[in-house]
Design an enzyme around this catalytic site. Sequence first.
Site, PDB file in Angstrom:
ATOM      1  N   LYS A  68       0.965  -1.304   0.010  1.00  0.00           N
ATOM      2  CA  LYS A  68      -0.075   0.076   0.065  1.00  0.00           C
ATOM      3  C   LYS A  68       0.723   1.295   0.037  1.00  0.00           C
ATOM      4  O   LYS A  68       0.463   2.146  -0.429  1.00  0.00           O
ATOM      5  CB  LYS A  68      -1.016   0.056   1.263  1.00  0.00           C
ATOM      6  CG  LYS A  68      -2.040  -1.016   0.987  1.00  0.00           C
ATOM      7  CD  LYS A  68      -3.248  -0.864   1.696  1.00  0.00           C
ATOM      8  CE  LYS A  68      -4.221  -2.133   1.482  1.00  0.00           C
ATOM      9  NZ  LYS A  68      -5.641  -1.619   1.526  1.00  0.00           N
ATOM     10  N   LYS A  82      -5.434  -9.745  -6.838  1.00  0.00           N
ATOM     11  CA  LYS A  82      -6.385 -10.146  -6.029  1.00  0.00           C
ATOM     12  C   LYS A  82      -7.743  -9.142  -6.043  1.00  0.00           C
ATOM     13  O   LYS A  82      -7.571  -7.636  -6.432  1.00  0.00           O
ATOM     14  CB  LYS A  82      -6.181  -9.850  -4.481  1.00  0.00           C
ATOM     15  CG  LYS A  82      -6.706  -9.938  -3.347  1.00  0.00           C
ATOM     16  CD  LYS A  82      -6.246  -9.609  -2.055  1.00  0.00           C
ATOM     17  CE  LYS A  82      -6.790  -8.421  -1.461  1.00  0.00           C
ATOM     18  NZ  LYS A  82      -8.008  -8.104  -0.898  1.00  0.00           N
ATOM     19  N   LYS A 108     -11.301  -3.885  -2.897  1.00  0.00           N
ATOM     20  CA  LYS A 108     -12.355  -2.955  -2.706  1.00  0.00           C
ATOM     21  C   LYS A 108     -11.641  -1.759  -3.391  1.00  0.00           C
ATOM     22  O   LYS A 108     -12.164  -0.877  -4.058  1.00  0.00           O
ATOM     23  CB  LYS A 108     -12.632  -2.479  -1.133  1.00  0.00           C
ATOM     24  CG  LYS A 108     -13.511  -3.742  -0.475  1.00  0.00           C
ATOM     25  CD  LYS A 108     -14.155  -2.898   0.454  1.00  0.00           C
ATOM     26  CE  LYS A 108     -14.276  -4.062   1.478  1.00  0.00           C
ATOM     27  NZ  LYS A 108     -13.107  -3.858   2.411  1.00  0.00           N
TER      28      LYS A 108
HETATM   29  P1  ATP Z   1      -8.980  -3.179   0.522  1.00  0.00           P
HETATM   30  O1  ATP Z   1      -8.990  -3.345  -0.871  1.00  0.00           O
HETATM   31  O2  ATP Z   1      -9.466  -1.668   0.913  1.00  0.00           O
HETATM   32  O3  ATP Z   1      -7.832  -3.265   1.135  1.00  0.00           O
HETATM   33  P2  ATP Z   1     -10.094  -5.750   0.847  1.00  0.00           P
HETATM   34  O4  ATP Z   1     -11.154  -5.535  -0.399  1.00  0.00           O
HETATM   35  O5  ATP Z   1      -8.962  -6.549   0.773  1.00  0.00           O
HETATM   36  O6  ATP Z   1     -10.097  -4.037   1.038  1.00  0.00           O
HETATM   37  P3  ATP Z   1     -10.776  -6.292   3.660  1.00  0.00           P
HETATM   38  O7  ATP Z   1     -11.941  -5.241   4.116  1.00  0.00           O
HETATM   39  O8  ATP Z   1      -9.256  -5.790   3.667  1.00  0.00           O
HETATM   40  O9  ATP Z   1     -10.949  -6.163   1.929  1.00  0.00           O
HETATM   41  O10 ATP Z   1     -10.896  -7.703   3.983  1.00  0.00           O
HETATM   42  C1  ATP Z   1     -11.883  -8.395   4.508  1.00  0.00           C
HETATM   43  C2  ATP Z   1     -12.025  -9.800   4.559  1.00  0.00           C
HETATM   44  O11 ATP Z   1     -12.053 -10.449   3.155  1.00  0.00           O
HETATM   45  C3  ATP Z   1     -10.606 -10.243   5.036  1.00  0.00           C
HETATM   46  O12 ATP Z   1     -10.728 -11.490   5.791  1.00  0.00           O
HETATM   47  C4  ATP Z   1      -9.874 -10.513   3.729  1.00  0.00           C
HETATM   48  O13 ATP Z   1      -8.695 -11.502   3.769  1.00  0.00           O
HETATM   49  C5  ATP Z   1     -10.940 -11.016   2.809  1.00  0.00           C
HETATM   50  N1  ATP Z   1     -10.837 -10.892   1.467  1.00  0.00           N
HETATM   51  C6  ATP Z   1     -10.489  -9.707   0.675  1.00  0.00           C
HETATM   52  N2  ATP Z   1     -10.303  -9.702  -0.487  1.00  0.00           N
HETATM   53  C7  ATP Z   1     -10.287 -11.074  -0.799  1.00  0.00           C
HETATM   54  C8  ATP Z   1     -10.218 -11.838  -1.919  1.00  0.00           C
HETATM   55  N3  ATP Z   1      -9.952 -11.138  -3.113  1.00  0.00           N
HETATM   56  N4  ATP Z   1     -10.193 -13.217  -1.957  1.00  0.00           N
HETATM   57  C9  ATP Z   1     -10.821 -13.962  -0.753  1.00  0.00           C
HETATM   58  N5  ATP Z   1     -10.701 -13.032   0.489  1.00  0.00           N
HETATM   59  C10 ATP Z   1     -10.617 -11.747   0.689  1.00  0.00           C
END
Ligand code: ATP
Length: 355
Positions: A136, A221, A224
């Site tokens: 990040k 991955k 969001k």
């Molecule tokens: P950001 O992009 O803002 O960092 P994010 O989409 O990675 O957010 P988080 O809120 O950080 O989402 O994650 C919430 C949960 O969802 C965590 O347990 C994380 O491991 C899981 N998660 C996030 N992205 C994935 C993915 N692509 N596949 C499986 N699990 C995910």
Amino acid sequence: MVTTAEPPSTTTAATQPPPAGQKPTRPRVLSGVKPSGSPHLGNYLGAIKRWVDAQDQYDNFFCVVDLHAITEDQDPANMARLTREVAGLYFAAGLDPKKSTVFVQSHVPAHAELGWLLNCVTPMGWLERMTQYKDKAAKQGDNRERISVGLFDYPVLMAADILLYQAHYVPVGDDQRQHVELTRDVAERFNRLFGPTFVVPEALIGESGARIMGLSDPTKKMSKSEDLPGQSIGIFDDPSDIRKAIMRATTDSQRDIVFDESRPGIYNLLTIFEVLSGESRPAIEARFEDKGYGDFKKALAELVLDSLAPIQARYKQLMTSGELEHLLREGAERAAPVANETLRHVKNALGFLVS
Ligand code: ATP
Ligand code: LTN
């Protein structure tokens, strides 16, 4: 894996003595999603669906981690809306308030307070090794004038979230493995320096679906904060957009529909099919043996839409009923005493004059 100055502990969450404070009869889980954007299929398959599926096995605590959402650029105009959206999804996906304590992190002030106390037992070097921070920070051009101290400190607040509830397990996606390792290291260090205080938790990471990749670029991955068009499937997206994203998903020039990790596009789509259908890999491969990518994608789109439709319907109903605020207030009221009890033990252990 975080390397620590001290030898790693051999105790596991399941075999540890009971922590200071509560003694839950079932192992406890805690997890959370941050309201940094609209939740997507990766959040659902990697985390929320697994919480729902295992709800009867555990003593459950789930929060919307809004304090984590302000570690990166965010628009205050969206914060409350996204917090409600993520919380609404928890219930719409099937978390039952009778079985799970669901709350908003900032509604329980003990999170921020324990975060501070743990800052003072966490070496900088441990945080400097966190890959999510490094990724990040790199996205911000490693510009020290732009990256917040909060982003650097993020994993300590996450450790506080987990340790406050003496959680045995932390069900998360694969990207959070290192943060749970850090939480273990912090707990072990605290226990060693100040006496047994925290359960040392373990990550619970699904065998399949723990890392859902983007649809347009399956080497990244699903996330969001990634805004590549067609990359994410939002849980509340329109069916037509979801269908379009799946039909346009990047695959490869081969033909056979098999689970082959060296072919990231088709492997990712098959994984989504596997987790949503509950079918075995051989059964899925057999089902699509004589079919082309187009047929498979159509079947996947229908499966995704069928899986999300009841969640979307329950969400709509919940959000118009005005029930959410009430549920979240109740959740915070149940969570706070548990958190405060741990905080009291921690302050005692640190030698504070406890009121
Ligand atoms: P950001 O992009 O803002 O960092 P994010 O989409 O990675 O957010 P988080 O809120 O950080 O989402 O994650 C919430 C949960 O969802 C965590 O347990 C994380 O491991 C899981 N998660 C996030 N992205 C994935 C993915 N692509 N596949 C499986 N699990 C995910
Ligand atoms: N860092 C996590 C979100 C998070 C979390 C937690 C997950 C914050 N606190 C406690 C599990 C337990 C993420 O998904 N990015």
